[in-house]
Design an enzyme around this catalytic site. Structure first.
Site, short mmCIF file in Angstrom:
data_model
loop_
_atom_site.label_atom_id
_atom_site.label_comp_id
_atom_site.label_asym_id
_atom_site.label_seq_id
_atom_site.Cartn_x
_atom_site.Cartn_y
_atom_site.Cartn_z
N GLY A 20 -24.27 26.61 -123.19
CA GLY A 20 -24.20 27.89 -123.88
C GLY A 20 -23.57 27.72 -125.26
O GLY A 20 -23.50 26.60 -125.80
N PHE A 123 -16.98 48.23 -134.20
CA PHE A 123 -16.97 47.88 -132.78
C PHE A 123 -15.69 48.41 -132.16
O PHE A 123 -14.69 48.65 -132.84
CB PHE A 123 -17.06 46.36 -132.61
CG PHE A 123 -18.25 45.92 -131.80
CD1 PHE A 123 -19.53 46.00 -132.32
CD2 PHE A 123 -18.09 45.43 -130.51
CE1 PHE A 123 -20.63 45.59 -131.58
CE2 PHE A 123 -19.17 45.01 -129.76
CZ PHE A 123 -20.45 45.09 -130.29
N ASP A 225 -19.25 27.97 -111.84
CA ASP A 225 -19.29 26.57 -111.42
C ASP A 225 -18.10 25.76 -111.96
O ASP A 225 -17.51 24.95 -111.24
CB ASP A 225 -20.60 25.92 -111.88
CG ASP A 225 -21.82 26.58 -111.26
OD1 ASP A 225 -21.65 27.38 -110.32
OD2 ASP A 225 -22.94 26.32 -111.73
N GLN A 244 -13.44 42.54 -117.07
CA GLN A 244 -13.83 43.65 -117.95
C GLN A 244 -15.09 44.34 -117.42
O GLN A 244 -16.11 43.70 -117.15
CB GLN A 244 -14.11 43.14 -119.36
CG GLN A 244 -14.47 44.23 -120.33
CD GLN A 244 -14.51 43.72 -121.76
OE1 GLN A 244 -15.53 43.20 -122.20
NE2 GLN A 244 -13.40 43.84 -122.47
N HIS A 246 -17.92 46.66 -118.65
CA HIS A 246 -18.51 47.18 -119.89
C HIS A 246 -18.90 48.63 -119.65
O HIS A 246 -19.52 48.96 -118.65
CB HIS A 246 -19.75 46.35 -120.27
CG HIS A 246 -20.16 46.53 -121.69
ND1 HIS A 246 -20.69 47.70 -122.17
CD2 HIS A 246 -20.11 45.69 -122.76
CE1 HIS A 246 -20.96 47.57 -123.45
NE2 HIS A 246 -20.60 46.36 -123.84
N LEU A 256 -27.13 45.28 -119.64
CA LEU A 256 -26.20 45.66 -120.68
C LEU A 256 -26.86 46.40 -121.83
O LEU A 256 -27.92 46.02 -122.31
CB LEU A 256 -25.53 44.39 -121.24
CG LEU A 256 -24.59 44.56 -122.43
CD1 LEU A 256 -23.35 45.34 -122.02
CD2 LEU A 256 -24.21 43.21 -123.00
N THR A 258 -25.57 47.08 -125.55
CA THR A 258 -24.51 46.59 -126.41
C THR A 258 -23.59 47.69 -126.92
O THR A 258 -24.02 48.82 -127.16
CB THR A 258 -25.09 45.84 -127.62
OG1 THR A 258 -24.04 45.53 -128.54
CG2 THR A 258 -26.11 46.69 -128.37
N GLU A 259 -22.32 47.30 -127.12
CA GLU A 259 -21.36 48.19 -127.76
C GLU A 259 -21.80 48.51 -129.19
O GLU A 259 -21.33 49.47 -129.80
CB GLU A 259 -19.99 47.52 -127.76
CG GLU A 259 -18.83 48.42 -128.09
CD GLU A 259 -17.51 47.76 -127.75
OE1 GLU A 259 -16.69 47.60 -128.66
OE2 GLU A 259 -17.31 47.39 -126.58
N ARG A 290 -12.89 48.61 -124.43
CA ARG A 290 -13.80 48.78 -123.29
C ARG A 290 -13.09 49.22 -122.01
O ARG A 290 -13.61 50.03 -121.26
CB ARG A 290 -14.54 47.46 -123.04
CG ARG A 290 -15.52 47.14 -124.14
CD ARG A 290 -16.15 45.78 -123.97
NE ARG A 290 -17.12 45.53 -125.04
CZ ARG A 290 -17.76 44.38 -125.20
NH1 ARG A 290 -17.53 43.39 -124.36
NH2 ARG A 290 -18.61 44.22 -126.18
N HIS A 357 -18.67 42.81 -116.55
CA HIS A 357 -19.27 42.18 -117.72
C HIS A 357 -18.63 40.84 -118.10
O HIS A 357 -19.34 39.91 -118.45
CB HIS A 357 -19.14 43.15 -118.91
CG HIS A 357 -19.69 42.63 -120.20
ND1 HIS A 357 -21.01 42.28 -120.34
CD2 HIS A 357 -19.12 42.42 -121.41
CE1 HIS A 357 -21.23 41.87 -121.59
NE2 HIS A 357 -20.09 41.93 -122.25
N ARG A 402 -10.57 42.07 -123.24
CA ARG A 402 -11.15 41.48 -124.43
C ARG A 402 -11.76 42.54 -125.34
O ARG A 402 -12.44 43.45 -124.88
CB ARG A 402 -12.25 40.48 -124.03
CG ARG A 402 -13.00 39.90 -125.23
CD ARG A 402 -14.06 38.91 -124.81
NE ARG A 402 -15.16 39.50 -124.08
CZ ARG A 402 -16.18 40.19 -124.63
NH1 ARG A 402 -16.19 40.41 -125.93
NH2 ARG A 402 -17.16 40.65 -123.88
#
Length: 602
Positions: A20, A123, A225, A244, A246, A256, A258-259, A290, A357, A402
């Site tokens: 990622g 945001f 993992d 968290q 969302h 989701l 998005t915010e 959030r 989330h 977060r």
């Protein structure tokens, strides 16, 4: 077995588990330095869960409104409900502009302002002048920021000749007699064969464990993992009680939204059409953090002001933004509305509910990405040869909650920092690979042998579904002590069932049932860490809201149920003993004055 058996063995300077954003940002730094790097991934790199991130990357560029890193630093500490480590938070916020501009130079297709600068949207929880007004800090590529970032990093890694092992699943860490990590065992999905990958340094970048919950915005691959590997290697997991929710998951689907919707001006409304967040957060309204917005939504539903025939969801209204703005700034949200809610968001609101989330806790690390585990009273003791970055790690910059956009920022800042630290360590003190212990692959092989030798037992997904249902019931948006205590018993019982999972199909080639069974062994580590840590924390803080401990805002010692005198500390959960220990929060930043705790109002 001994390491001289017929298992395949390969040697690398660095093995990274996970492709990622954090894994590929680290691998890019390493490959560019000329190191021999292997990146393992259960899926093709551009299918990693970072691709689902929508809203933006937080950085105080000041392109759209007055901003500086001190404001970002303050917002992140306040958002964390003072459980974030202020030295790590300062490091992240100061580095933010640098890593964003670096990403831009890699070719990231950010949205642009008329003058060519990077577009930034507001945001939740991001403010100017220490909470006085919202600020535009989220650097965005429409509502596909994670997608753009992941593809950009992958292209740069291909250019730098990073080696990817696609559709490989890491099984367990290999530790020697000194406790150093010297590599991993891994399963090649195509053949079903087990391999030993030796490494001077191993870096975990496996993402979160959001699939321990029934209703989740996380991909099915997010099974914790890295957490499972760390727990089985006797490395504690930190702050796992903090998850968290969302505010805007599509009701009934968990997908989701998005915010960035609220950043562009979307409004949350109850059954009366009221913009109810004005009552709860007069300054930031729908752009409060959030955890706060999720609780307000849940409160509206519980008090009978939810929408729909069952009054069990809230509506997110974007109709006033206009079709042109929505299609330019929120094209993916428009598609999600059609595909998952049968709603045209340009003409009607879309039903939403708080949905799990993000994992704030994880494998404890320092700001260089080195994994730390306590030795007596020394909580900064480094596990040699092991690093962790991204959502599977806990630096801790997110604390108890977060801020939106700080997840992609976390990936970039600490992926880059870990890469730099590994390069310096290997180049400044060249060394050969340490000798593997004779039992290097025993743990992984014994786990596989138990599955392959099973003749009766439960199907992995039946156990996993019961685990998710239990976590959803016992560790949701609002918690009670009784509920969490019952959850501790429930998850302990499910852990015993995990030991009895059977595998009916014993074939090797692309046996997804075997992969799922192995994933459940990781899920149970994350779930038990969460519920045991949650039941022990007898206060309200950030995403951990316990009805039993709520108090009025006029309580000076325990503002809104937060108990700073007794609980200003990080939780450490040990898998081997299913027990907890604690370490202090770092309240001293690197170069500036500490931000003292106070009541969170918005």
């Amino acid at each position: 077995m001994s390491v001289g058996s017929n298992l395949s063995r390969r040697k690398f300077d660095v093995v990274i588990v996970g492709a990622g954003g954090s894994g590929m940002r680290a691998s890019l730094q390493l490959s560019r330095a000329g190191l021999n790097v292997a990146v393992l991934s259960k899926v093709f790199p551009t299918r990693s869960h970072t691709v689902a991130a929508q809203g933006g990357i937080g950085a105080s560029l000041g392109n759209m409104s007055e901003d500086n890193w001190h404001y970002h630093f303050y917002d992140t500490i306040k958002g964390s409900d003072w459980l974030g480590d202020q030295d790590a938070i300062e490091f992240m916020c100061r580095e933010a502009p640098k890593v964003v501009y670096e990403l831009e130079h890699f070719g990231m297709p950010f949205d642009r302002n008329a003058d060519g600068s990077i577009y930034q949207r507001p945001f939740g929880g991001h403010t100017a002048n220490y909470g006085e007004k919202p600020v535009q800090r989220a650097c965005a590529a429409a509502d596909r920021t994670g997608h753009a970032m992941l593809h950009t990093l992958y292209q740069q890694n291909v250019k730098s000749r990073t080696q990817f092992f696609v559709e490989w699943m890491a099984l367990d860490l290999i530790r020697d007699a000194d406790g150093d990590v010297v590599g991993v065992t891994a399963l090649e999905m195509e053949t079903g064969e087990v391999h030993i990958l030796e490494a001077k340094t191993t870096l975990l970048a496996t993402g979160g464990a959001g699939r321990i919950y029934a209703a989740s915005t996380n991909a099915f691959i997010n099974t914790g993992d890295g957490l499972g590997m760390a727990a089985r290697a006797n490395i504690p997991l930190q702050d796992m009680e903090f998850w968290q929710f969302h505010p805007t998951g599509v009701a009934g689907a968990g997908v989701l939204l998005t915010e960035g919707c609220r950043g562009e001006g979307a409004i949350l409304r109850n059954v009366n059409g009221e913009r109810f967040m004005e009552r709860y957060a007069p300054t930031l309204k729908d752009l409060a953090p959030r955890d706060f917005v999720s609780r307000c939504m849940d409160q509206e539903i519980k008090e009978g002001r939810g929408c729909g025939p069952n009054k069990d969801y809230i509506q997110l209204d974007m109709t006033h933004l206009g079709g042109d703005t929505i299609l330019k700034r929120l094209p993916s949200v428009f598609e999600i509305g059609h595909n998952f809610a049968n709603v045209d968001i340009t003409k009607e609101p879309i039903p939403v509910v708080p949905t799990i989330h993000y994992q704030m806790g994880g494998i404890p690390t320092n700001i260089n990405g080195q994994v730390v585990a306590p030795k007596g009273d020394d909580y900064k003791s480094v596990v040699n040869g092991l690093y962790a970055v991204g959502e599977c790690s806990c630096v801790s910059v997110h604390g108890a909650n977060r801020l939106g956009t700080n997840s992609l920022l976390d990936l970039l800042v600490f992926g880059r920092a870990a890469g730099n630290h590994i390069v310096d360590a290997i180049k400044n003190a060249p060394r050969s690979h340490k000798e593997l212990p004779k039992d290097a692959a025993d743990l992984a092989l014994s786990r596989l042998a138990r599955l392959d030798g099973s003749t009766s037992g439960e199907y992995a997904q039946d156990v996993a579904n019961d685990l998710r249902a239990s976590m959803q019931k016992h560790a949701g948006v609002f918690r009670t002590q009784k509920m969490m205590d019952e959850g501790v018993v429930s998850i302990a019982a499910i852990r015993e069932r995990v030991k009895g999972i059977t595998l009916k199909d014993k074939s090797k080639v692309f046996n997804t049932a075997r992969i799922e069974a192995l994933e459940v062994e990781n899920l149970i580590e994350a779930a038990q860490a969460t519920i045991v840590s949650a039941a022990a924390r007898r206060e309200c803080r950030g995403a951990h809201t316990v009805n039993d401990y709520e108090r009025g805002a006029d309580d000076a010692e325990f503002p809104l149920g937060r108990n700073d005198r007794e609980w200003m500390k990080h939780t450490l959960w040990d898998s081997a003993t299913n027990s907890l220990s604690y370490k202090p929060v770092q309240l001293k930043p690197l170069t500036v004055e500490s931000v003292p705790p106070k009541v969170r109002t918005f």
